[in-house]
Design a protein around this motif. Sequence first.
Motif, short mmCIF file in Angstrom:
data_model
loop_
_atom_site.label_atom_id
_atom_site.label_comp_id
_atom_site.label_asym_id
_atom_site.label_seq_id
_atom_site.Cartn_x
_atom_site.Cartn_y
_atom_site.Cartn_z
N SER B 2 0.82 -1.22 0.00
CA SER B 2 0.00 0.00 0.00
C SER B 2 0.85 1.26 0.00
O SER B 2 1.93 1.30 0.56
N VAL B 3 0.34 2.31 -0.67
CA VAL B 3 1.05 3.59 -0.63
C VAL B 3 1.00 4.13 0.77
O VAL B 3 1.84 4.91 1.18
N GLU B 5 0.51 2.50 3.90
CA GLU B 5 0.62 1.66 5.08
C GLU B 5 2.08 1.39 5.38
O GLU B 5 2.81 0.88 4.52
N TYR B 256 6.94 12.52 2.91
CA TYR B 256 5.76 13.25 2.44
C TYR B 256 5.90 14.71 2.84
O TYR B 256 5.91 15.03 4.03
N TRP B 257 5.99 15.59 1.84
CA TRP B 257 6.16 17.02 2.12
C TRP B 257 4.81 17.71 2.29
O TRP B 257 3.81 17.24 1.79
N ALA B 258 4.87 18.89 2.91
CA ALA B 258 3.68 19.72 3.11
C ALA B 258 2.54 18.86 3.65
O ALA B 258 1.44 18.89 3.15
N TRP B 259 2.87 18.08 4.64
CA TRP B 259 1.94 17.09 5.18
C TRP B 259 1.75 17.32 6.68
O TRP B 259 2.15 16.49 7.49
N HIS B 277 -4.74 17.66 5.65
CA HIS B 277 -5.74 18.36 4.83
C HIS B 277 -5.80 17.73 3.47
O HIS B 277 -4.79 17.27 2.95
N SER B 278 -6.96 17.77 2.87
CA SER B 278 -7.05 17.29 1.51
C SER B 278 -8.25 17.92 0.85
O SER B 278 -9.30 18.09 1.46
N GLU B 279 -8.10 18.27 -0.43
CA GLU B 279 -9.24 18.82 -1.17
C GLU B 279 -10.21 17.71 -1.54
O GLU B 279 -11.38 17.92 -1.71
N GLY B 280 -9.66 16.50 -1.69
CA GLY B 280 -10.49 15.40 -2.16
C GLY B 280 -10.74 14.37 -1.08
O GLY B 280 -11.23 14.68 0.00
N ARG B 281 -10.38 13.13 -1.41
CA ARG B 281 -10.57 12.04 -0.44
C ARG B 281 -9.75 12.31 0.81
O ARG B 281 -8.74 13.00 0.75
N ASN B 283 -6.92 12.14 3.23
CA ASN B 283 -5.54 11.76 2.95
C ASN B 283 -4.91 11.28 4.25
O ASN B 283 -4.56 12.09 5.11
#
Lengths: 394, 401
Positions: B2-3, B5, B256-259, B277-281, B283
């Motif tokens: 998984s990306v 996990e 993972y940047w800006a995370w 934060h996420s605009e979509g699903r 994250n």
Amino acid sequence: MNYEHCIRCTICVENCPVFRVNPDFPGPKQAGPDAQRFRSEKEKAQDEWVFLCSQCKRCEMACPCGVEPAQIILREQQRYGKEHPQTATHLLFANNYYLSALGSLTAPLANKFASTETGKNILRKIGISTYIPFPKFSFRTMRQGKKNLNKGTKKVAFFYGCFINFYRPDIGRKIVRLLAAMNVDVVLPPQWCCGLPALGNGNLALAKYFAQKNASSLSDYIDAGYDIVYACTSCGLCILHDYPGIMEIPQGKKIAESSYNLHEYIIKLINEGYAKPEFGKVRRKIAYHIPCHLRALKIGYPAQKLMATIPGLECEIFDDTCCGLSGSYGFKENNEFTAIQIGNRAVSLIKKTGAKNIVADCGSCRMQLEGLSGITALDPAEILCESLNITNQK
Amino acid sequence: MSVTEYDVVIIGAGAAGLTTGALLAERGFNVALVTTGEPTACLSTGCIDVCSCDENPLTGIKNLPPEHPFHLVDEKTIRQSLNYFQTVMMDMGMPYAGSIEKNRSVVSALGTFKTSCLVPSTMEAAPQNNTDSIHIVTFKGIKDFYPGYIVSRRKNTNFSVFDAGVYSIMSIASRFEDKNFFERFIIWMDKLRIDEDKIALPAVAGLESASEIVNSIAVLMGKPVFEIPTIPPSMPGRRLFNALKKYFRKKGGAIYWAWPVVGTEKTGKLIEAVTTHSEGRPNSINARAFILGTGSFVGGGLTATRQDITENVFNLPVHISGPRETWFDNDYFSLNHGIGRAGIIVDSSMRPADSPWNNIFLCGGILAETEILKNGCGHGLALATAHAAAQSCAEYLSHEL
């Protein structure tokens, strides 16, 4: 806007590829939060140099305080673009979609024109730089509609983007086959330019026009049970970030929720047990150049995860360097020097590895790095296809 | 595969977070690191202060108050953590000089001496007292370094100004990696006919290969050359960060940047995932264990309001010196501000005390009672506690299997 959170630590400036090579650009701190304190809606926008920002978003990735300098600059670019007459190059590149459509229709002629000295001279006259070969238009673009390659239960609407469509539809067709090999039902929905080039050239109205057309089309597919998959990281960032953000597209959030990066989607399929690809050997060393906009998507580097499972493939990651081209940015003659300087740094690091291929998710990164280094640049999907033995031949 | 996990998620990209990450990745765990942005380590001098209260850092540590988190780490681990650091930095082409048994001095941009333990080899030749004469070579238009401060404090000190054609520290540093620029610089320096014992440069001698660049200048000029750390943007701090980052990546860590972590998912005594934060699903990233290396106030680990101090990721109970009156000393430059003691108290396994979570391990500036400014122990404490946290976390993960 969050510019008040800036503590002036200059970490963004240290990460700005343009600032490092072009003293005319004051850097993200001064162009963003610093200058923003003095900007007023009541006054006409006057900082023409905001267009020296290539919108790579490295400043936003680096800021420890969550300030978004690139976003502040992007908004100022739109304000400047609205209040001042558009220059010919800005108009030209904002309308890149129509231009490319014309180029593809007349591909043999247009390619011939762009490769001759006379053609290059004319391009330079109108402010288009020619230091790397202009990408070749493809006469045969992606054909929209349902691809009857598979009848899986997962349905995907593939947003291929302009680069694939007009210049490298062969990669697009490979991606369709790659998705089909994952047992996915693929459709190519009606689509236009994502709007990012218009945004980058300060033309918010045009960007919104494109975005709205795409949004209506994609939204229908989502309602019909499709997931959106994009391959170009910049199109993806625009759809996920700018549609619900600066462009205020009503369906923006809904689309962002159902849009996936191609490799992120493949991993999702594998995790769900839906697909079980068996990656074959690819004996090669590659330099994986991470496009700035892939970093900005905040999904990690999914293609790298997939490539790591390919036996024999040796992959070195480069995510500290920008390629410098940034879509239409480097094609403008007054940015040429900046783009070459930035790109050469990336190329010099890549060359040290002795890698046989450069791999990058973004078409414009590939164009720039291949042009400057002479090393063949591939899309990660091409590596996956090679590993799975997928070709465009039937 | 998984990306999202992992075995461990590290929160914070400073010296503590990156070191813990590298240690765990070396032990074969699948590690990801999330960070809001680049760490305050980038703003630092790049020196590793272990304990500046005493000539011998180890004695200094022994004399620290009993509640100081350094006492959670035994001497063997402290020595081991510094050795490990030196090996890593050597491997990354940025050797560090110094010994755990003796502190040394670095000349600051104000001409004062800063006490530190391990220093980048580019600062190794810095004078340890006021007798050596120094010639400072500075750069035209540079905004973050004024040789006048040093000249006014030290005898036998002169300076010359080189026109690099660019005026920011970052731009000059990247020019130094260019062969033609370097040659132009050396030809110009040759003409100066420097008489002084030592040559000093503000810390701009390159980004990736500073150590080699400073060495070549020293060989070509026939005199010891050293860098003086500047105020931010600080190249030695950036080099330190880049090297640790590169090493972490080399060991297979993902970044993972800006995370910024804005939420957590938990069940029972375990944190299961962190979200941003996420605009979509939504994250989010799942992991079996979490390392908290977010630093204190500047690093973003703690936030102070008028009333109290909160921990930003897991909302852990924050230890405070007392009511707000005790946070600040009347003298601004005092080293005894109570706020320097704020942080999270941990048990010997580096888990937060008084909190239900079984799979969080802490390291670095987020710890309580550090008083980093007063004790001069920032990066040293980060490295030592990183080893302790990595050890505990590895034991937990192996046990859990």
